[in-house]
Design a protein around this motif. Structure first.
Motif, PDB file in Angstrom:
ATOM      1  N   TYR A 100       0.860  -1.102   0.097  1.00 42.25           N
ATOM      2  CA  TYR A 100       0.021   0.037  -0.079  1.00 42.25           C
ATOM      3  C   TYR A 100       0.901   1.318   0.036  1.00 42.25           C
ATOM      4  O   TYR A 100       0.176   2.319   0.171  1.00 42.25           O
ATOM      5  CB  TYR A 100      -1.088  -0.044   1.214  1.00 42.25           C
ATOM      6  CG  TYR A 100      -1.708  -1.320   1.387  1.00 42.25           C
ATOM      7  CD1 TYR A 100      -2.486  -1.915   0.182  1.00 42.25           C
ATOM      8  CD2 TYR A 100      -1.958  -1.848   2.418  1.00 42.25           C
ATOM      9  CE1 TYR A 100      -3.232  -2.855   0.431  1.00 42.25           C
ATOM     10  CE2 TYR A 100      -2.751  -2.911   2.385  1.00 42.25           C
ATOM     11  CZ  TYR A 100      -3.522  -3.366   1.625  1.00 42.25           C
ATOM     12  OH  TYR A 100      -4.253  -4.595   1.726  1.00 42.25           O
ATOM     13  N   ASP A 101       2.003   1.169  -0.070  1.00 44.23           N
ATOM     14  CA  ASP A 101       3.026   2.405  -0.229  1.00 44.23           C
ATOM     15  C   ASP A 101       2.381   3.363  -1.379  1.00 44.23           C
ATOM     16  O   ASP A 101       2.607   2.869  -2.444  1.00 44.23           O
ATOM     17  CB  ASP A 101       4.529   1.989  -0.555  1.00 44.23           C
ATOM     18  CG  ASP A 101       5.259   1.614   0.658  1.00 44.23           C
ATOM     19  OD1 ASP A 101       4.630   1.847   1.630  1.00 44.23           O
ATOM     20  OD2 ASP A 101       6.209   1.042   0.681  1.00 44.23           O
ATOM     21  N   GLY A 102       2.174   4.587  -1.207  1.00 48.74           N
ATOM     22  CA  GLY A 102       1.502   5.505  -1.940  1.00 48.74           C
ATOM     23  C   GLY A 102       0.397   5.285  -2.251  1.00 48.74           C
ATOM     24  O   GLY A 102      -0.360   6.376  -2.899  1.00 48.74           O
ATOM     25  N   LEU A 103      -0.604   4.499  -1.501  1.00 43.78           N
ATOM     26  CA  LEU A 103      -2.070   4.392  -1.670  1.00 43.78           C
ATOM     27  C   LEU A 103      -2.912   4.863  -0.367  1.00 43.78           C
ATOM     28  O   LEU A 103      -3.916   5.130  -0.669  1.00 43.78           O
ATOM     29  CB  LEU A 103      -2.400   3.083  -1.941  1.00 43.78           C
ATOM     30  CG  LEU A 103      -1.731   2.321  -3.173  1.00 43.78           C
ATOM     31  CD1 LEU A 103      -2.350   0.768  -3.319  1.00 43.78           C
ATOM     32  CD2 LEU A 103      -1.875   3.098  -4.397  1.00 43.78           C
ATOM     33  N   VAL A 104      -2.286   5.033   0.654  1.00 42.52           N
ATOM     34  CA  VAL A 104      -3.026   5.737   1.666  1.00 42.52           C
ATOM     35  C   VAL A 104      -3.419   7.204   1.605  1.00 42.52           C
ATOM     36  O   VAL A 104      -2.706   8.002   1.148  1.00 42.52           O
ATOM     37  CB  VAL A 104      -2.077   5.516   2.978  1.00 42.52           C
ATOM     38  CG1 VAL A 104      -2.709   6.087   4.126  1.00 42.52           C
ATOM     39  CG2 VAL A 104      -1.465   4.142   3.229  1.00 42.52           C
ATOM     40  N   GLN A 105      -4.627   7.393   1.691  1.00 39.83           N
ATOM     41  CA  GLN A 105      -5.139   8.690   1.697  1.00 39.83           C
ATOM     42  C   GLN A 105      -4.742   9.484   2.795  1.00 39.83           C
ATOM     43  O   GLN A 105      -4.452   9.249   4.032  1.00 39.83           O
ATOM     44  CB  GLN A 105      -6.673   8.675   1.743  1.00 39.83           C
ATOM     45  CG  GLN A 105      -7.239   8.019   0.196  1.00 39.83           C
ATOM     46  CD  GLN A 105      -8.692   7.921   0.600  1.00 39.83           C
ATOM     47  OE1 GLN A 105      -9.378   7.761   1.540  1.00 39.83           O
ATOM     48  NE2 GLN A 105      -9.305   7.630  -0.657  1.00 39.83           N
ATOM     49  N   GLY A 106      -5.060  10.909   2.391  1.00 38.77           N
ATOM     50  CA  GLY A 106      -4.896  11.893   3.443  1.00 38.77           C
ATOM     51  C   GLY A 106      -3.713  12.472   3.873  1.00 38.77           C
ATOM     52  O   GLY A 106      -3.315  13.045   4.962  1.00 38.77           O
TER      53      GLY A 106
END
Length: 515
Positions: A100-106
């Motif tokens: 999920y590197d780069g995919l977490v929001q905010g």
């Protein structure tokens, strides 16, 4: 962590098990409660399908994550989680890249995950999938009680079991006993699949499930690039013929002289070049499904012979008197309005009605709303794997332009655009980062779709005034040449634009002396 807040979170979720809720809503409530209870930035529920993990629901991750498909062997953290029977907490300094590197929001910057834990979900004592928690700050998940996560995992597994049971009952009630075959995995590379959540897409999937298990002929219509062949594959996979071959024939890709041989086969000596007996597509598809793509391009003479085969269930190879009985389920696809073709006399009415027992229309991508982002996520993950990146993601402005673009080339255009944009951005990297963000500028979607400038067709000088026949032929040559140029040499498309039968257009072109 005390049991009170955990109990407070679990009670409404347990109550949901007895309620009639859509699958997505069950999963959404589960993840929402988990994120409220535990100090994380993102949670995800993933289903294991062969060698792939498929996100079913996410909270705190970018919208395109739901369209991604993660190959387990390319993600060592997923491998560790699936190999464990209990929750696993990764060290904050773990060298293993996070999916999920780069995919977490905010957050801004590289958005790399620094704290991660997860738990396998067991359904009927088999690993069904994963529940994952991620945080951007090191040590953020340290207070999490792994026992609490295990309790949530057990509840998630119960939710999955309830969902599967309801789905099973629905399939039995509707006779859709092979619906799950739509998602079968082929050996090796995972084939493209149907992805979406829009109302139009869900209606299409319902129709596929309904008619797939039947023996009815299906006519799939839709613009070029919408995925008509994928719909045909899903229909075949949902049918009792799923373990038999699906044979495809692109009717627009063959010269008229070869169409009959491709469909019905031939014997040695049937025509010049027929040096051996050959089975046609009908015989190859015996017991299975035959897809006639671009069926509107079939010449009228072949349409008549096709109708006879469909009515009798028997065919003769070219050059032979012997009858061959065949059992084939027919699926046809077209980007033309066949009803209008019938009215114009270019398609047989009896064949049209025979093919369109159950018509299916595949919506254009511009009608499917945020499905664009789900499909983009799917293609981003494919290209991330090819380029060897840790993450390939979209910026906010890129999402906006993708949603606003009209997509004249539909899903096929989106697939090619993502691949081209990802490769260009990868080649222009300056820092060697393994996290690559595609911006609106990378997609170049202002105005016309990106591509090489189209050269104007070379036009002949104006015809001299005088001989009327020469002037008419001069005009015809200009029109045909210009139409072929616009359609990259595709005679079927040019004939359609000019309102002619393809065979007649070729004859006219030969008479005019430029083919």
């Amino acid at each position: 962590m005390t049991s009170h807040p955990l109990l407070h979170a679990l009670i409404p979720l347990v109550d949901d098990l007895s309620r009639d809720l859509p699958e997505q809503e069950r999963y959404r409530r589960l993840l929402q409660a988990l994120r409220v209870l535990l100090p994380c930035d993102a949670v995800a529920l993933l289903r294991l399908e062969g060698e792939w993990l498929v996100p079913l629901s996410v909270n705190g991750l970018s919208g395109d994550t739901l369209g991604r498909r993660f190959r387990v062997r390319e993600h060592p953290r997923f491998q560790v989680l699936l190999a464990s029977t209990a929750p696993t907490r990764f060290p904050t300094d773990s060298p293993l890249p996070d999916p999920y590197d780069g995919l977490v929001q905010g957050a801004s910057g590289d958005l790399q995950v620094h704290d991660c834990l997860g738990c396998p979900l067991l359904v009927d004592d088999q690993v069904w999938g994963l529940l994952t928690l991620d945080a951007l700050s090191p040590g953020q998940l340290a207070p999490v009680d792994l026992g609490a996560l295990q309790a949530f995992a057990s509840l998630a597994a119960a939710t999955v079991r309830v969902t599967l049971r309801i789905e099973r009952l629905v399939r039995q009630a509707e006779g859709e006993f092979q619906r799950a075959e739509i998602y079968r995995l082929a050996a090796g590379e995972r084939p493209h699949t149907l992805i979406g959540q829009s109302a139009l897409f869900c209606k299409l999937m319902e129709d596929i499930a309904l008619v797939g298990a039947s023996a009815l002929s299906v006519l799939i219509s839709g613009e070029t690039g919408v995925g008509k062949e994928l719909v045909a594959q899903a229909l075949h996979a949902a049918s009792p013929r799923a373990n038999r071959p699906l044979i495809s024939l692109n009717c627009a890709a063959l010269p008229e002289s070869l169409v009959e041989s491709e469909l019905f086969g031939h014997v040695v000596g049937a025509f010049s070049g027929a040096v051996s007996d050959r089975r046609g597509k009908f015989e190859l598809a015996d017991g299975g499904t035959l897809l006639l793509d671009e069926v509107g391009e079939l010449p009228l003479t072949v349409q008549a012979k096709l109708l006879r085969v469909l009515q009798s269930g028997q065919l003769q190879r070219l050059g032979s008197d012997r009858e061959h009985r065949i059992d084939v389920r027919l699926i046809a696809a077209t980007n033309r309005d066949l009803a209008e073709e019938v009215r114009q006399g270019r398609f047989r009415a009896d064949l049209y009605h025979r093919l369109s027992v159950y018509p299916l229309h595949v919506p254009a991508l511009r009608q499917r709303g945020s499905d664009v982002l789900l499909l983009t996520g799917y293609f981003l993950e494919e290209n991330r794997s090819r380029l060897g990146l840790h993450s390939l993601r979209l910026s906010g402005d890129a999402e906006a332009v993708l949603l606003a673009y009209p997509w004249p080339g539909n899903v096929r255009e989106l697939e090619h655009l993502v691949a081209r944009s990802a490769l260009k951005a990868y080649g222009q990297r300056r820092d060697g980062s393994r996290i690559l963000t595609l911006s609106a500028e990378d997609f170049a979607l202002q105005g016309e779709p990106p591509g090489p400038p189209r050269a104007e067709p070379p036009l002949e000088p104006e015809a001299p005034v005088g001989d009327l026949r020469e002037a008419v032929e001069h005009f015809e040559r200009r029109q045909i040449r210009a139409s072929l140029e616009r359609h990259q040499g595709n005679w079927a498309s040019a004939a359609r634009e000019l309102g002619m039968d393809r065979a007649n257009l070729r004859r006219l072109a030969r008479r005019l002396g430029f083919v």
